[in-house]
Design a protein around this motif. Sequence first.
Motif, PDB file in Angstrom:
ATOM      1  N   GLU A   1     -12.573  22.710  45.303  1.00 30.92           N
ATOM      2  CA  GLU A   1     -13.264  23.986  45.189  1.00 30.92           C
ATOM      3  C   GLU A   1     -12.562  24.971  46.122  1.00 30.92           C
ATOM      4  O   GLU A   1     -12.732  24.917  47.337  1.00 30.92           O
ATOM      5  N   LEU A   2     -11.772  25.869  45.549  1.00 32.02           N
ATOM      6  CA  LEU A   2     -10.957  26.773  46.358  1.00 32.02           C
ATOM      7  C   LEU A   2     -11.667  28.074  46.710  1.00 32.02           C
ATOM      8  O   LEU A   2     -11.191  28.826  47.553  1.00 32.02           O
ATOM      9  N   GLY A   3     -12.805  28.350  46.095  1.00 26.63           N
ATOM     10  CA  GLY A   3     -13.666  29.437  46.530  1.00 26.63           C
ATOM     11  C   GLY A   3     -13.348  30.821  46.004  1.00 26.63           C
ATOM     12  O   GLY A   3     -14.252  31.623  45.812  1.00 26.63           O
ATOM     13  N   SER A   4     -12.097  31.133  45.811  1.00 28.65           N
ATOM     14  CA  SER A   4     -11.715  32.446  45.291  1.00 28.65           C
ATOM     15  C   SER A   4     -10.358  32.329  44.597  1.00 28.65           C
ATOM     16  O   SER A   4      -9.594  31.412  44.870  1.00 28.65           O
TER      17      SER A   4
ATOM     18  N   LEU B   1      12.020  19.508  54.886  1.00 25.17           N
ATOM     19  CA  LEU B   1      10.695  18.932  54.685  1.00 25.17           C
ATOM     20  C   LEU B   1       9.720  20.091  54.818  1.00 25.17           C
ATOM     21  O   LEU B   1       9.734  20.808  55.830  1.00 25.17           O
ATOM     22  N   ARG B   2       8.892  20.323  53.791  1.00 23.33           N
ATOM     23  CA  ARG B   2       8.041  21.520  53.745  1.00 23.33           C
ATOM     24  C   ARG B   2       6.582  21.146  53.539  1.00 23.33           C
ATOM     25  O   ARG B   2       6.252  20.293  52.712  1.00 23.33           O
ATOM     26  N   LEU B   3       5.712  21.815  54.279  1.00 26.11           N
ATOM     27  CA  LEU B   3       4.267  21.705  54.111  1.00 26.11           C
ATOM     28  C   LEU B   3       3.736  23.103  53.838  1.00 26.11           C
ATOM     29  O   LEU B   3       4.024  24.027  54.609  1.00 26.11           O
ATOM     30  N   ASP B   4       3.019  23.265  52.722  1.00 20.62           N
ATOM     31  CA  ASP B   4       2.368  24.558  52.507  1.00 20.62           C
ATOM     32  C   ASP B   4       0.870  24.364  52.333  1.00 20.62           C
ATOM     33  O   ASP B   4       0.398  23.283  51.982  1.00 20.62           O
ATOM     34  N   HIS B   5       0.140  25.419  52.649  1.00 26.62           N
ATOM     35  CA  HIS B   5      -1.324  25.391  52.647  1.00 26.62           C
ATOM     36  C   HIS B   5      -1.835  26.684  52.032  1.00 26.62           C
ATOM     37  O   HIS B   5      -1.363  27.767  52.368  1.00 26.62           O
ATOM     38  N   MET B   6      -2.795  26.546  51.125  1.00 30.49           N
ATOM     39  CA  MET B   6      -3.470  27.693  50.538  1.00 30.49           C
ATOM     40  C   MET B   6      -4.963  27.538  50.749  1.00 30.49           C
ATOM     41  O   MET B   6      -5.515  26.465  50.502  1.00 30.49           O
ATOM     42  N   SER B   7      -5.614  28.587  51.233  1.00 31.15           N
ATOM     43  CA  SER B   7      -7.066  28.583  51.367  1.00 31.15           C
ATOM     44  C   SER B   7      -7.559  30.011  51.489  1.00 31.15           C
ATOM     45  O   SER B   7      -6.773  30.944  51.646  1.00 31.15           O
ATOM     46  N   ASN B   8      -8.883  30.179  51.457  1.00 32.91           N
ATOM     47  CA  ASN B   8      -9.434  31.520  51.579  1.00 32.91           C
ATOM     48  C   ASN B   8      -9.873  31.822  53.014  1.00 32.91           C
ATOM     49  O   ASN B   8     -10.518  32.837  53.261  1.00 32.91           O
ATOM     50  N   ALA B   9      -9.533  30.972  53.963  1.00 32.05           N
ATOM     51  CA  ALA B   9      -9.827  31.183  55.389  1.00 32.05           C
ATOM     52  C   ALA B   9     -11.321  31.364  55.650  1.00 32.05           C
ATOM     53  O   ALA B   9     -11.715  32.155  56.494  1.00 32.05           O
ATOM     54  N   MET B  10     -12.131  30.630  54.906  1.00 28.62           N
ATOM     55  CA  MET B  10     -13.590  30.650  55.063  1.00 28.62           C
ATOM     56  C   MET B  10     -14.213  32.011  54.694  1.00 28.62           C
ATOM     57  O   MET B  10     -15.296  32.338  55.156  1.00 28.62           O
ATOM     58  N   LEU B  11     -13.534  32.787  53.865  1.00 28.54           N
ATOM     59  CA  LEU B  11     -14.071  34.068  53.422  1.00 28.54           C
ATOM     60  C   LEU B  11     -14.953  33.923  52.183  1.00 28.54           C
ATOM     61  O   LEU B  11     -15.594  34.881  51.766  1.00 28.54           O
ATOM     62  N   ALA B  12     -14.996  32.732  51.604  1.00 26.45           N
ATOM     63  CA  ALA B  12     -15.856  32.445  50.454  1.00 26.45           C
ATOM     64  C   ALA B  12     -16.710  31.221  50.800  1.00 26.45           C
ATOM     65  O   ALA B  12     -16.434  30.504  51.764  1.00 26.45           O
ATOM     66  N   ASP B  13     -17.749  30.975  50.007  1.00 25.51           N
ATOM     67  CA  ASP B  13     -18.640  29.836  50.268  1.00 25.51           C
ATOM     68  C   ASP B  13     -17.916  28.497  50.188  1.00 25.51           C
ATOM     69  O   ASP B  13     -18.187  27.595  50.959  1.00 25.51           O
ATOM     70  N   LYS B  14     -17.025  28.352  49.238  1.00 22.43           N
ATOM     71  CA  LYS B  14     -16.242  27.121  49.070  1.00 22.43           C
ATOM     72  C   LYS B  14     -14.849  27.351  49.633  1.00 22.43           C
ATOM     73  O   LYS B  14     -14.253  28.397  49.411  1.00 22.43           O
ATOM     74  N   ASN B  15     -14.307  26.348  50.354  1.00 27.78           N
ATOM     75  CA  ASN B  15     -12.983  26.519  50.954  1.00 27.78           C
ATOM     76  C   ASN B  15     -12.349  25.165  51.256  1.00 27.78           C
ATOM     77  O   ASN B  15     -12.083  24.841  52.399  1.00 27.78           O
ATOM     78  N   GLU B  16     -12.103  24.367  50.218  1.00 29.01           N
ATOM     79  CA  GLU B  16     -11.475  23.072  50.457  1.00 29.01           C
ATOM     80  C   GLU B  16      -9.993  23.201  50.778  1.00 29.01           C
ATOM     81  O   GLU B  16      -9.424  22.331  51.411  1.00 29.01           O
ATOM     82  N   GLY B  17      -9.343  24.259  50.337  1.00 29.39           N
ATOM     83  CA  GLY B  17      -7.921  24.436  50.593  1.00 29.39           C
ATOM     84  C   GLY B  17      -7.079  23.465  49.786  1.00 29.39           C
ATOM     85  O   GLY B  17      -7.560  22.474  49.255  1.00 29.39           O
ATOM     86  N   LEU B  18      -5.808  23.765  49.704  1.00 31.48           N
ATOM     87  CA  LEU B  18      -4.876  22.944  48.942  1.00 31.48           C
ATOM     88  C   LEU B  18      -3.579  22.836  49.729  1.00 31.48           C
ATOM     89  O   LEU B  18      -2.991  23.852  50.098  1.00 31.48           O
ATOM     90  N   ASP B  19      -3.166  21.606  50.032  1.00 32.99           N
ATOM     91  CA  ASP B  19      -1.948  21.355  50.796  1.00 32.99           C
ATOM     92  C   ASP B  19      -0.913  20.667  49.920  1.00 32.99           C
ATOM     93  O   ASP B  19      -1.258  19.813  49.104  1.00 32.99           O
ATOM     94  N   THR B  20       0.366  21.035  50.119  1.00 32.20           N
ATOM     95  CA  THR B  20       1.466  20.412  49.394  1.00 32.20           C
ATOM     96  C   THR B  20       2.541  20.027  50.399  1.00 32.20           C
ATOM     97  O   THR B  20       2.942  20.847  51.223  1.00 32.20           O
TER      98      THR B  20
END
Length: 132
Positions: free
Chosen positions: A79-82, A104-123
Amino acid sequence: GPTIALSLRFRPLTGDIWDVLFNPRPFIGVNVNTTGDTSAINAGVNWDWYFMPRAFASFAFGGALHNGEESTTKLDRKELGSRALFYLAAELGYRIDAHNSLALRLDHMSNAMLADKNEGLDTLGVMYGYNF
């Protein structure tokens, strides 16, 4: 599932404020999930630091738009929230020669807790780079 990431990094921005901000490099990219899960486009700025003749670290900050779930009851989906998310990435790499590099790369996407749902996605993955 496995994700293919493609990114274009442009020449560093220079002059005035860009020199104060250590000359970031604009980028635009895409993460395409090969099994139909969440894919995204991203854009922002990237900084590279060489700490040995060929070894480097990189940090990116920007935004992303994704096609995943904002809210769901499916246990196998996040649940990415937005639809719009913040995008952060870090990598450690080695420049093989003037044109080729591996990192070697790590990326992260999230809404920074600006929405109710914020599980984020890491690659996490290995990136091959080609410098034109």
